[in-house]
Design an enzyme around this catalytic site. Structure first.
Site, PDB file in Angstrom:
ATOM      1  N   CYS A   1      -3.926   1.945  -3.288  1.00 43.81           N
ATOM      2  CA  CYS A   1      -3.450   2.243  -1.813  1.00 43.81           C
ATOM      3  C   CYS A   1      -4.871   3.757  -1.505  1.00 43.81           C
ATOM      4  CB  CYS A   1      -2.783   2.921  -1.452  1.00 43.81           C
ATOM      5  SG  CYS A   1      -2.245   4.301  -0.005  1.00 43.81           S
TER       6      CYS A   1
ATOM      7  N   TYR B   1      16.853  12.684   9.274  1.00 38.03           N
ATOM      8  CA  TYR B   1      17.900  11.928  10.248  1.00 38.03           C
ATOM      9  C   TYR B   1      19.291  12.332  10.407  1.00 38.03           C
ATOM     10  CZ  TYR B   1      13.640   9.246  10.074  1.00 38.03           C
ATOM     11  OH  TYR B   1      12.335   8.535   9.974  1.00 38.03           O
TER      12      TYR B   1
ATOM     13  N   ARG C   1      19.385   9.191  -1.205  1.00 36.58           N
ATOM     14  CA  ARG C   1      17.488   9.553  -0.790  1.00 36.58           C
ATOM     15  C   ARG C   1      17.564  11.775   0.057  1.00 36.58           C
ATOM     16  NH1 ARG C   1      12.031   7.180   2.083  1.00 36.58           N
ATOM     17  NH2 ARG C   1      10.967   8.351   0.111  1.00 36.58           N
TER      18      ARG C   1
ATOM     19  N   GLY D   1       5.840   3.186  -2.847  1.00 34.61           N
ATOM     20  CA  GLY D   1       5.328   2.571  -1.474  1.00 34.61           C
ATOM     21  C   GLY D   1       4.319   2.704  -1.202  1.00 34.61           C
ATOM     22  N   ARG D   2       3.540   2.941  -0.875  1.00 33.58           N
ATOM     23  CA  ARG D   2       1.954   2.530  -0.184  1.00 33.58           C
ATOM     24  C   ARG D   2       1.392   1.710  -0.836  1.00 33.58           C
ATOM     25  NH1 ARG D   2      -0.138   7.849   2.049  1.00 33.58           N
ATOM     26  NH2 ARG D   2       0.606   9.104   0.652  1.00 33.58           N
TER      27      ARG D   2
ATOM     28  N   CYS E   1      -0.117   1.903   8.166  1.00 33.48           N
ATOM     29  CA  CYS E   1       0.677   1.933   8.055  1.00 33.48           C
ATOM     30  C   CYS E   1       2.009   3.644   8.847  1.00 33.48           C
ATOM     31  CB  CYS E   1       1.571   2.435   6.393  1.00 33.48           C
ATOM     32  SG  CYS E   1       0.400   3.673   5.342  1.00 33.48           S
TER      33      CYS E   1
ATOM     34  N   CYS F   1      -2.053  -2.635   6.905  1.00 35.51           N
ATOM     35  CA  CYS F   1      -2.720  -2.304   5.872  1.00 35.51           C
ATOM     36  C   CYS F   1      -4.670  -2.247   5.579  1.00 35.51           C
ATOM     37  CB  CYS F   1      -2.361  -2.108   3.907  1.00 35.51           C
ATOM     38  SG  CYS F   1      -2.928  -1.494   2.673  1.00 35.51           S
TER      39      CYS F   1
ATOM     40  N   CYS G   1      -5.131   6.304   3.665  1.00 42.69           N
ATOM     41  CA  CYS G   1      -5.919   6.890   4.820  1.00 42.69           C
ATOM     42  C   CYS G   1      -4.844   6.734   6.015  1.00 42.69           C
ATOM     43  CB  CYS G   1      -7.041   5.574   4.935  1.00 42.69           C
ATOM     44  SG  CYS G   1      -5.671   3.982   5.599  1.00 42.69           S
TER      45      CYS G   1
END
Length: 638
Positions: free
Chosen positions: A340, A171, A219, A316-317, A347, A359, A343
């Site tokens: 999680c 970004y 980040r 996160g996931r 998401c 999800c 897969c």
């Protein structure tokens, strides 16, 4: 067993109750005008209730023309902040600290989304995008510095405990920092320090507005994983400069859009894939370091802290799959955690299509209110037929609502074809869903009848109020001459361990099942080839998972004959028609993987006699994401 993850920690002057962080992951739950919605707020509030120490809300854009997605939250006006204040208050009330990620997509935006050509440090087209960005003038760069700083001011005034500058993943801030995207030779490019000028000016101007002690997390992509991009050695220097400029913590990720398949690592990639990057950064700074990416188990988070690889663990996931993971882990209820499975279908897969996040293993994601399980007003006797993941999900939800539920499965174990999906290399995570569902069936009080093939007579004898049919699908055997020979098997036969594999196997069908079955055969030291009628292999597969599977097939030198039709199966060869003409391939064994057909036989015998609902592959062969969601939804309205 778990101690370190539940120790309090500090990020600048912010105290966090534990070391578990929800990192920013885009949901597309915001409105198209950039305002927060109730759905957006409720989604984060649920995580706060689940025991996470710090929640970092997804990328919020500082300028509407810097949006990389259609429904992305905005920070570009004071008039937008009322809902942010409400979000902060509700998350605080639920017991968590909250930050927000501040970002601009730069060249990762598009005119389709914003109505304007994207901007960037240099007019260099991103390898994954369709437009060459407009080069920012120095004046425009300074205007963006001010927009970032004012957005950060708004965040502090709204009550956010910290902000995170998005300097990763290709970004705008990352674009300025990286020689991969920044080709300028003015004050904002041309050498190492000039490329850092943009983020440093943002930090300095923000601190002038919010004070020296308001925590700014940064980040960063430790390694961009592209030719000519930033490496870990570059990033170690950048980290020290950012620390000197007053950054409170570093959130260490990796990759950019071109290398994006690894950023949210799919099922087959090893756990904690970026943790060594965090360890390298931690060696050169004194501020806290976060590690992220495919950290699924609380025990892994604990181990990473004990090893000293990081100070905080971003999951996160894992937080999407189970918002209550920290609470369950603290109580020692590991078998109740929904893990999680990597897969990416609900998401990253949905986001890639500009759709809202869902999800596969947690249908309640983004539907915390609509999918709330409430006790049924009228209790019913429910038969659920089929013990795959779809049938189990329906049985669990129906039983939790107070219905008398019996689940019937004709095999000697639960899981259905999902068990086979977990057999190929690297797919063992899929078994965590089966184990969780089996546990939930017990906890919910579902009666399970194995080795029971349901007939019309059994249904009549049980006389249920409702019948849910989830009998799945059966492999298709095509009308190819020779398909009935003894050395011809289905992919199911191979994955179930019913075949003594020999060398020189040919898999007919190069979709997800065929390609993964071929990989399974190749990993087990057999020569295998794939024949596919379509122009590509694994066309029906999620993009990142597909990329790594194709790399695996290439590694094992698996020939893939696309645009090819099988004409005949002989005793030791098969005849195929390719674009170049006919070929004959050696084949000591042939594996059929050309698809499945819904098993509708029972449903047809019960039509107009009972209230029946057909779900999952028994209705339409499709993805587990859709089947499990429909199962949950079906059980909610019984």
């Amino acid at each position: 067993m778990l101690k370190k993850i539940f120790e309090p920690g500090r990020i600048g002057n912010l105290e966090v109750k534990n070391r578990l962080i929800v990192p920013p992951m885009l949901t597309e739950f915001a409105a198209e005008d950039g305002r927060l919605t109730e759905r957006y707020i409720r989604y984060y509030e649920e995580k706060a209730k689940g025991g996470w120490g710090l929640i970092i809300c997804e990328d919020n854009v500082v300028d509407p023309y810097g949006a990389g997605f259609k429904r992305i939250a905005g920070l570009w006006s004071d008039d937008m902040m009322e809902e942010h204040t409400e979000l902060v208050e509700r998350v605080h009330k639920a017991g968590a600290k909250i930050a927000v990620q501040v970002y601009h997509a730069g060249r990762e935006s598009s005119s389709v989304i914003t109505g304007r050509r994207p901007v960037a440090p240099s007019p260099v087209q991103d390898p994954t995008q369709e437009e060459t960005p407009k080069e920012l003038t120095n004046e425009e760069v300074r205007e963006l510095v001010e927009k970032f700083a004012q957005a950060i001011r708004r965040c502090k005034e709204a009550g956010y405990d910290a902000i995170e500058l998005h300097g990763a993943h290709g970004y705008l801030i990352n674009q300025f920092m990286s020689p991969f995207s920044n080709k300028r030779t003015d004050e904002y490019g041309g050498n190492f320090m000039n490329r850092l000028r943009f983020p440093i000016q943002i930090i300095e101007r923000a601190k002038a507005l919010v004070g020296e002690h308001y925590p700014i997390i940064f980040r960063i992509s430790a390694d961009e994983m592209v030719e000519g991009g930033l490496t870990i050695e570059d990033t170690k220097i950048i980290a020290q400069i950012l620390e000197e400029k007053g950054v409170a913590a570093l959130h260490v990720s990796a990759g950019v859009y071109k290398s994006g398949a690894i950023v949210s690592a799919p099922t087959v990639i090893k756990t904690a894939i970026f943790s060594d990057y965090a360890k390298e950064i931690k060696r050169v700074v004194n501020i806290p370091v976060f590690t992220v990416n495919k950290i699924i188990y609380p025990m892994v988070a604990e181990s990473l802290l004990k090893e000293g690889k990081a100070d905080f663990i971003a999951m996160g996931r894992a937080s999407i799959a189970d918002p209550y993971l920290p609470m369950k882990a603290k109580q020692g209820k590991f078998d109740e955690i929904i893990y999680c499975i990597g897969c990416r279908q609900g998401c990253q897969g949905k986001i890639a299509m500009q759709e809202s996040v869902s999800c596969l293993v947690n249908p309640k994601t983004g539907k915390e209110v609509e999918y709330e399980i409430k006790e049924a007003e009228v209790k019913k006797k429910v038969m659920v037929i089929g013990g795959g993941p779809v049938g189990m999900e329906a049985a669990i939800v129906a039983s939790k609502r107070g219905h008398e539920v019996t689940l019937y499965e004709k095999a000697d174990r639960l899981g259905g074809q999902w068990l086979l999906a977990a057999i190929p290399p690297g797919k063992e995570l899929l078994n965590t869903l089966t184990v969780w569902q089996k546990g939930e069936l017990q906890r919910a009080g579902v009666t399970v009848a194995l080795n029971t093939e349901v007939t019309k007579e059994l249904v009549v004898s049980e006389d249920p109020d409702e019948v849910i049919i989830a009998t799945g699908a059966n492999p298709i055997v095509p009308p190819i001459p020779g398909a009935d020979k003894q050395h011809v098997f289905t992919a199911n036969d191979v994955l179930q361990g019913k075949v003594d594999l020999k060398d020189k196997v040919v898999v007919i069908g190069g979709g997800l099942v065929g390609a993964e079955t071929a990989d399974h055969i190749a990993v087990h030291n057999k020569k295998v080839a794939i024949v596919e009628m379509l122009p590509e292999i694994a066309r029906d597969m999620e993009s990142a998972s597909k990329q790594f599977l194709l790399e695996e097939l290439k590694k094992y030198e698996v020939p893939c004959y696309v645009n090819s039709k099988v004409l005949e199966i002989k005793d030791s060869t098969i005849v195929i028609e390719t674009l170049e003409g006919k070929k004959e391939l050696e084949a000591s064994q042939v594996v059929l993987a050309i698809g499945s057909r819904s098993n509708k036989s029972l449903a047809k015998t019960l039509e107009n006699q009972y209230k029946i609902t057909v779900i999952g592959d028994a209705s339409v062969v499709g993805k587990a994401l859709d089947g499990i969601n429909l199962a949950y939804k079906t059980a909610l309205v019984i």
